[in-house]
Design an enzyme around this catalytic site. Structure first.
Site, PDB file in Angstrom:
ATOM      1  CB  SER A 196      -0.940   0.022   1.208  1.00  0.00           C
ATOM      2  OG  SER A 196      -0.213  -0.012   2.421  1.00  0.00           O
ATOM      3  CG  ASP A 208      -4.575   5.431   6.436  1.00  0.00           C
ATOM      4  OD1 ASP A 208      -3.389   5.255   6.787  1.00  0.00           O
ATOM      5  OD2 ASP A 208      -5.061   4.895   5.423  1.00  0.00           O
ATOM      6  CG  HIS A 216      -1.338   4.027   4.333  1.00  0.00           C
ATOM      7  ND1 HIS A 216      -2.558   3.517   4.709  1.00  0.00           N
ATOM      8  CD2 HIS A 216      -0.619   3.003   3.822  1.00  0.00           C
ATOM      9  CE1 HIS A 216      -2.580   2.212   4.419  1.00  0.00           C
ATOM     10  NE2 HIS A 216      -1.415   1.880   3.891  1.00  0.00           N
TER      11      HIS A 216
END
Length: 356
Positions: A41, A330, A333
């Site tokens: 991610s 978040d 991240h």
């Protein structure tokens, strides 16, 4: 006897001399025709949008600071490191996801992302949330090579494959999503043995990439994963500080990756392999936020602006929050601004050799 020259001839002579001086004074940019991305991610630009998994970021408030203000599948409020690195290399400002139906081989010829959020070196990690394993990313890359040959011809495609910069950013999920949560791998391996197991997979992947023609490869290390907002929220009994054990594992694993880079450069004389260390710069952002113009480093913006117990945003980002003040978007991240700081650091350090 002196030969008279007209004003126009003098102008041409001056321009010619100036061009020579500029050619000497300005270093030539390395031939990096494309950026090709593998990982999780931290570098996924939207592949998870197109697969059956709950791990997606194709909803608001993700992407609120991306061009157009819409979610793209990037786990950020805006751009991620491959985007900034591509732009720094003189290429396009964003790297499209391989599974994006709006993109074609024309778009992919100068950069493409095969990464999948939630994946790891270990196949068992990708199974947790049913995402694209690393081996499948490589299979997709093989298909991409065929597409490239059909589009540009064998010779030109081979040149792009050889001169492209390959970015790898992966490994955090193997520990935080797999090893420390489920009993499978932790019952089979000590953490040191698991590190070695993952390094072996990294080695095999780089060797296969080399066999397929890749030469310029950046092997990314782990971040200070014990300082991610989600992990700090779990450490509430210790004042919500960083989990030192996790950070130590990250440093140990990074040391082993660095050793792998040294060894493979000896075994593969044509390879230009570098270790990209994001650990130190992100730790600086966390511990010295004011030095980078940030406020409290523990805060994740969405959804509440405080510690987030969930992996993803759960609502809208507070309208009063200034995005340039946010380090983490978040619970896992970094924000777009932190991503840019990390990317700038990598371009000045590990990736600098691809600019000269």
């Amino acid at each position: 006897m002196m030969i008279a020259t007209s004003p126009s001839q003098k102008t041409m002579q001056c321009l010619f001399l100036l061009s020579l001086l500029m050619a000497v004074a300005v270093p030539s940019r390395a031939k990096v025709p494309a950026v090709i991305v593998f990982g999780d991610s931290s570098v996924d630009s939207g592949n998870n949008n197109l697969i059956q998994t709950i791990l997606k970021s194709n909803f608001e408030p993700y992407g609120r600071d991306f061009e157009g203000g819409h979610p793209t599948g990037r786990f950020s409020n805006g751009r991620i490191p491959p985007d900034f690195i591509s732009e720094a290399l003189g290429l396009k400002p964003t790297v499209p996801a391989y599974l994006d139906p709006r993109s074609t081989i024309k778009d992919f010829a100068t950069g493409v992302c095969f990464a999948s959020a939630g994946t790891g070196y270990d196949n068992a990690t990708s199974d947790v949330l049913n995402v694209i394993p690393l081996w499948k990313q490589l299979e997709n890359y093989k298909v991409y090579q065929k597409m490239l040959r059909r589009y540009l011809g064998v010779k030109k495609a081979k040149e792009i494959v050889r001169e492209a910069l390959y970015l790898m950013s992966i490994g955090t999920n193997d520990f935080l999503e797999n090893y420390y949560i489920f009993p499978g791998r932790s019952s089979e391996y000590t953490v040191e043995q698991y590190e070695d197991f993952l390094v072996g997979i990294a080695e095999n992947f780089i060797q296969r990439l080399y066999e397929l023609g890749g030469r310029k490869i950046s092997l990314g290390g782990l971040p200070p994963m014990g300082c991610l907002p989600l992990e700090r929220s779990k450490n509430i009994m210790s004042g919500s500080g960083c989990i030192d054990e996790y950070n130590q594992v990250a440093m140990d694993f990074n040391g082993k990756l660095q050793g792998l880079v040294v060894r493979l450069k000896k075994e593969m004389p044509e390879i230009k392999l570098v270790f990209s260390d994001s650990y130190s710069i992100l730790l600086d952002v966390i511990h010295q936020p004011s030095s980078f113009g940030f406020e409290s480093a523990a805060v994740a913006c969405c959804a509440t602006g405080f510690f987030e117990m969930g992996y993803l945003c759960g609502g809208t980002a507070p309208s009063h929050v200034r995005m340039e003040q946010i380090r983490f978007w978040d619970s896992f991240h970094p924000s777009q601004r932190t991503n840019q700081i990390i990317s700038d650091h990598l371009m000045k350090t590990a990736l600098a050799e691809f600019l000269v």
